[in-house]
Design a protein around this motif. Structure first.
Motif, PDB file in Angstrom:
ATOM      1  N   HIS A  90       0.830  -1.255  -0.133  1.00  0.00           N
ATOM      2  CA  HIS A  90       0.059  -0.019   0.081  1.00  0.00           C
ATOM      3  C   HIS A  90       0.971   1.195   0.115  1.00  0.00           C
ATOM      4  O   HIS A  90       0.457   2.203  -0.604  1.00  0.00           O
ATOM      5  CB  HIS A  90      -1.045  -0.015   1.265  1.00  0.00           C
ATOM      6  CG  HIS A  90      -2.173  -0.778   0.904  1.00  0.00           C
ATOM      7  ND1 HIS A  90      -3.182  -0.647  -0.025  1.00  0.00           N
ATOM      8  CD2 HIS A  90      -2.619  -1.817   1.927  1.00  0.00           C
ATOM      9  CE1 HIS A  90      -4.103  -1.568   0.113  1.00  0.00           C
ATOM     10  NE2 HIS A  90      -3.646  -2.263   1.297  1.00  0.00           N
ATOM     11  N   ASP A 102       2.978   1.718  -3.237  1.00  0.00           N
ATOM     12  CA  ASP A 102       1.669   1.974  -4.328  1.00  0.00           C
ATOM     13  C   ASP A 102       1.417   3.357  -4.204  1.00  0.00           C
ATOM     14  O   ASP A 102       1.252   4.206  -5.376  1.00  0.00           O
ATOM     15  CB  ASP A 102       0.532   1.038  -4.324  1.00  0.00           C
ATOM     16  CG  ASP A 102      -0.449   1.337  -5.334  1.00  0.00           C
ATOM     17  OD1 ASP A 102       0.215   1.375  -6.725  1.00  0.00           O
ATOM     18  OD2 ASP A 102      -1.637   1.719  -5.087  1.00  0.00           O
ATOM     19  N   GLU A 115      -1.569   8.350 -10.790  1.00  0.00           N
ATOM     20  CA  GLU A 115      -2.254   7.091 -10.377  1.00  0.00           C
ATOM     21  C   GLU A 115      -2.637   6.185 -11.816  1.00  0.00           C
ATOM     22  O   GLU A 115      -2.614   5.227 -11.483  1.00  0.00           O
ATOM     23  CB  GLU A 115      -3.719   7.564  -9.596  1.00  0.00           C
ATOM     24  CG  GLU A 115      -3.470   7.701  -8.157  1.00  0.00           C
ATOM     25  CD  GLU A 115      -4.533   8.154  -7.431  1.00  0.00           C
ATOM     26  OE1 GLU A 115      -5.595   7.625  -7.839  1.00  0.00           O
ATOM     27  OE2 GLU A 115      -4.542   8.465  -6.249  1.00  0.00           O
ATOM     28  N   THR A 165       0.235  -1.422  -8.467  1.00  0.00           N
ATOM     29  CA  THR A 165       1.029  -2.122  -7.907  1.00  0.00           C
ATOM     30  C   THR A 165       0.325  -3.214  -6.851  1.00  0.00           C
ATOM     31  O   THR A 165      -0.592  -2.841  -6.157  1.00  0.00           O
ATOM     32  CB  THR A 165       2.060  -1.255  -6.992  1.00  0.00           C
ATOM     33  OG1 THR A 165       2.781  -0.253  -7.621  1.00  0.00           O
ATOM     34  CG2 THR A 165       2.870  -2.189  -6.269  1.00  0.00           C
ATOM     35  N   THR A 166       0.752  -4.323  -6.796  1.00  0.00           N
ATOM     36  CA  THR A 166       0.015  -5.129  -6.028  1.00  0.00           C
ATOM     37  C   THR A 166       0.983  -6.463  -5.640  1.00  0.00           C
ATOM     38  O   THR A 166       1.975  -6.543  -6.198  1.00  0.00           O
ATOM     39  CB  THR A 166      -1.166  -5.930  -6.805  1.00  0.00           C
ATOM     40  OG1 THR A 166      -1.990  -6.742  -5.827  1.00  0.00           O
ATOM     41  CG2 THR A 166      -0.534  -6.851  -7.973  1.00  0.00           C
ATOM     42  N   CYS A 181       4.460  -4.555 -10.325  1.00  0.00           N
ATOM     43  CA  CYS A 181       3.964  -3.042 -10.726  1.00  0.00           C
ATOM     44  C   CYS A 181       4.059  -3.211 -12.237  1.00  0.00           C
ATOM     45  O   CYS A 181       5.079  -3.572 -12.825  1.00  0.00           O
ATOM     46  CB  CYS A 181       5.318  -2.107 -10.081  1.00  0.00           C
ATOM     47  SG  CYS A 181       4.850  -0.247 -10.431  1.00  0.00           S
TER      48      CYS A 181
END
Length: 275
Positions: free
Chosen positions: A72, A75, A84, A89-90, A98
């Motif tokens: 988080h 990101d 944004e 990203t995760t 990313c």
């Protein structure tokens, strides 16, 4: 009453964040595997600012202490820096993944800077795939980044940021496994007959090539005398017929050493006993 209201708000916020993370991860998985129905995927992609026909670059960071909270923060920082609509990203299969717009510069360095602040100097590495267009290009860029990290682990490359474009020789080497195996065993195989086995000589060549052929730097890194390094190189020449100081033989010997590192050769060879 107020405490109960605050607790309810916090629980709702956490539930929203969890749902957002789940949807985000599912979308990235569908995006990178291409399994979802195209119309639905395009609609979801629009929600995250991704145009499926555009060019994108995939970065992968591998570390042992990646958490949802860290993702988080990374990101949010990347989104604030690059916008944004340009970053997604995760956490996927234990790696930070990313997806970035293809024309952006400096994302690898920025991601490394953020990981340095979060995790310290050790225990992580970032790989940057090449930019590719379209949905298939996303999966290709992801594979390039992940393969770069895998090759770096086998080869002992410790650079914090790896560019897949700089490591294209290694997929080429591995594409014909029989050919690279033949090269390794033909060129380096005689080293297995040396006292102490092949490993000390392979290590010497590895460090020598990493230091651009500098004998003094090689000796210092290996905690040997320059004379001992020279002796090992002479033994290598005697056993194999190849010497790294010979320009016409250097490339073949270097390719064989890289191939040996990729293949994990020699399996279980004794690493001690060479002078």
């Amino acid at each position: 009453m107020v405490v109960a209201a605050l607790d309810g708000y916090l629980q709702q916020t956490r539930a929203e964040l969890a749902r957002h993370d789940t949807e985000r991860t599912a979308f990235v998985n569908d995006l990178l595997t291409g399994r979802a129905e195209p119309g639905s995927l395009a609609e979801r992609a629009h929600r995250y600012g991704i145009r499926l026909s555009a060019t994108h670059t995939v970065l992968v960071a591998r570390a042992s202490r990646l958490t949802a909270d860290l993702i988080h923060r990374v990101d949010a920082a990347l989104a604030a820096r690059f916008g944004e609509g340009n970053i997604l990203t995760t956490l996927r299969e234990g790696d930070l993944v990313c997806i970035s717009a293809g024309g952006l510069r400096g994302i690898g360095a920025e991601l490394a800077h953020l990981l340095l602040a979060e995790l310290g100097a050790d225990g992580w590495q970032v790989a940057v795939g090449r930019p590719h267009p379209g949905l298939h290009g996303l999966a290709t860029s992801l594979d390039e980044a992940r393969n770069a990290l895998d090759h770096a682990a086998k080869l002992g490359f410790t650079a914090p940021v790896l560019n897949a474009a700089d490591l294209l020789v290694f997929p080429v080497l591995l594409r014909d496994r029989d050919a690279i195996t033949d090269l390794v065993t033909t060129v380096l195989g005689p080293l297995t007959t040396a006292r102490g086995g092949a490993q000390p000589y392979l290590d010497t060549l590895t460090v020598l090539f990493d230091n651009q052929g500098n004998h003094t730097a090689t000796a210092r890194q290996m905690h040997l005398s320059v004379r001992a390094v020279t002796y090992r190189l002479d033994r290598i020449h005697h056993l194999t017929g190849y010497h790294p100081n010979e320009a016409t033989q250097r490339f073949t010997l270097h390719a064989a050493v890289l191939g040996a590192r990729l293949l994990g050769w020699p399996d279980g060879a004794a690493a001690a006993g060479a002078p």
